[in-house]
Design a protein around this motif. Sequence first.
Motif, PDB file in Angstrom:
ATOM      1  N   ARG A  84       0.835  -1.200   0.000  1.00 35.88           N
ATOM      2  CA  ARG A  84       0.000   0.000   0.000  1.00 35.88           C
ATOM      3  C   ARG A  84       0.878   1.262   0.000  1.00 35.88           C
ATOM      4  N   LYS A 108      -4.003  10.571 -20.568  1.00 41.15           N
ATOM      5  CA  LYS A 108      -5.344  11.058 -20.255  1.00 41.15           C
ATOM      6  C   LYS A 108      -5.712  10.814 -18.793  1.00 41.15           C
ATOM      7  N   VAL A 109      -6.203  11.879 -18.175  1.00 39.51           N
ATOM      8  CA  VAL A 109      -6.648  11.785 -16.786  1.00 39.51           C
ATOM      9  C   VAL A 109      -8.164  11.655 -16.806  1.00 39.51           C
ATOM     10  N   GLU A 130     -11.618  11.287 -14.551  1.00 43.26           N
ATOM     11  CA  GLU A 130     -12.151  11.387 -13.192  1.00 43.26           C
ATOM     12  C   GLU A 130     -13.442  10.619 -13.080  1.00 43.26           C
ATOM     13  N   TYR A 139      -0.946  13.872  -9.108  1.00 43.02           N
ATOM     14  CA  TYR A 139      -1.910  14.342 -10.082  1.00 43.02           C
ATOM     15  C   TYR A 139      -1.126  15.231 -11.034  1.00 43.02           C
ATOM     16  N   HIS A 174      -9.253  18.828 -20.348  1.00 49.92           N
ATOM     17  CA  HIS A 174      -9.618  17.475 -20.738  1.00 49.92           C
ATOM     18  C   HIS A 174     -10.122  17.374 -22.177  1.00 49.92           C
ATOM     19  N   MET A 217     -16.754  10.899  -7.327  1.00 48.70           N
ATOM     20  CA  MET A 217     -15.510  11.123  -8.056  1.00 48.70           C
ATOM     21  C   MET A 217     -14.528  10.011  -7.777  1.00 48.70           C
ATOM     22  N   GLU A 266      -9.605   9.620   0.067  1.00 47.97           N
ATOM     23  CA  GLU A 266      -8.488   8.994   0.764  1.00 47.97           C
ATOM     24  C   GLU A 266      -8.492   9.495   2.200  1.00 47.97           C
TER      25      GLU A 266
END
Lengths: 95, 477
Positions: A10, A92-93, A95, B83, B132, B260, B264
């Motif tokens: 993890r 590509k991200v 969501e 990210y 995007h 979404m 966390e």
Amino acid sequence: MSLDSEAVKRIAWLARLSIDDDRVADYARDLSGILDFVEQMNAVDTGSAMPLAHPLDQSQRLRPDEVVESDQRERFQQQAPAVEAGLYLVPKVIE
Amino acid sequence: MEWETVIGLEVHAQLATRSKIFSGAATAYGAEPNTQACAIDLGLPGVLPVLNREAVRMAVKFGLAIGATIAPVSVFARKNYFYPDLPKGYQISQYDLPVVATGQMTITVDGAVKTIGITRAHLEEDAGKSLHEDFHGSTGIDLNRAGTPLLEIVSEPDLRSAKEAVAYMKKLHALVRYLEICDGNMQEGSFRCDANVSVRRKGDSRFGTRAEIKNLNSFRFVERAINFEVERQIELIEGGGAVVQETRLYDSVKDETRSMRSKEEANDYRYFPDPDLLPLEIGAALIGEVRATLPELPDAKQQRFRSDYALSDYDAEVLTATRELADFYEAVVRSAGCDAKLCANWVMGDLSAALNEANLEITASRVDADRLAGLLQRIADDTISGKLAKQVFETMWQEGATADAIIEREGLRQITDSSAIEAIIDRIMADNPGQLAQYRAGKDKLFGFFVGQAMKATQGKANPQQLNELLKRKLDA
């Protein structure tokens, strides 16, 4: 304190580290050893001491609010694997 | 089953500095992509962050304005996550020692005043933007915004409805603009919020599981997103399900929130003190210096408007909504030297309507405070009627002339000479014997007919009260 294999995997995932499955047991043992060492230090009574945020006994210097950087996009983007229309391109991200 | 809504807001206010929080790159909005992202913002090897003094001062200013404790020592921490719009792999933020701790603010909803606790406000850097749109299956990254200073203002879970949440956010919005620490431009993302929403059965002392709705950038969206989310959670629980702790996104087109990613746990971010930054020490000298720059705050100004100008709660609230509007109003009162309520009516009425229609801010008003005051003086001294004043105002809005010049040029001066008005009435009575007979026979409604005729004859310039009195006397004679 000991870490099991799941915890090691993890942590590796959180840090985006790729580790070999056959090394997980070793990592778990080594990391547990480090934690045990920290545990020993925890035995010391530090109730009267301020937590140390930085080893240097100094405080943060502040800079004036001035724009001193110029546009160097072209130079920076020479280092990037893919750019387009001034943007850095990444996988590509979603969501 | 009666449910209670529990809401806490995390508001992100972009601080109005010229340069970034840890670098000397510009923060101006709307530049070409990545032209304001320097080596520090890109997280290139070997760079070091250096803290912007102005960002610190702005955080302190906010803290003082909400009566909060300013931490004598606060610490910057790394919040680790991956990210692409965060090139370093961590965001520099503050964790267990934020710069501003425990303040409060009052809101008024439906006439009831309520105090909302502010847990903390901390300094952090903004991330870049992900675009995007399709770049051949890739995502485009613009890092101009990376490193822009943010003040994250965290409320206690004290809000009990979407309406309260909006009232709180509006109050905060007005405050940061009064303090001139944030431009408050929500369309550009300078002021946005995350809402933590949960529901519980009325009377329960424990909070329900909360969902966090991310990136709400308008007051309307805050209200709609919370209302949707509350309904969703209640239906879920009443249907035998359970709310999961997660991050949700509000879709304004579909007017719904959707999941979404699983939130966390806080320790997944593995916060630790940033070794690149030393502890931030804020002494009494800096605090005193910043305190001296505090303007009159919205609540105090509202109070003063009520007492100094004898305005209603509503008028005082509207006129103090922004510092610029309040300043304009006071300039009008000063310059006109007349009835403060008349000034309030005009600033909130015709002037605001004209500004709205032209989509202009008060600071860009085509009629400035002095010219408006000039017009109001002519109403106050009976030179023109309120009705004609509207006409004069419209002309003033179109051209740069003063009210006096327009009144003179267009011959709008009110007729206050009794004998002139009487002569007109006499003529109208002579010209309309039928109506006169009916009126005298008891048809009172015809009074309006005679007023209309007299106004027509004078092109609306007869003083209305005077006309009414004289007309009544002559008709009833």
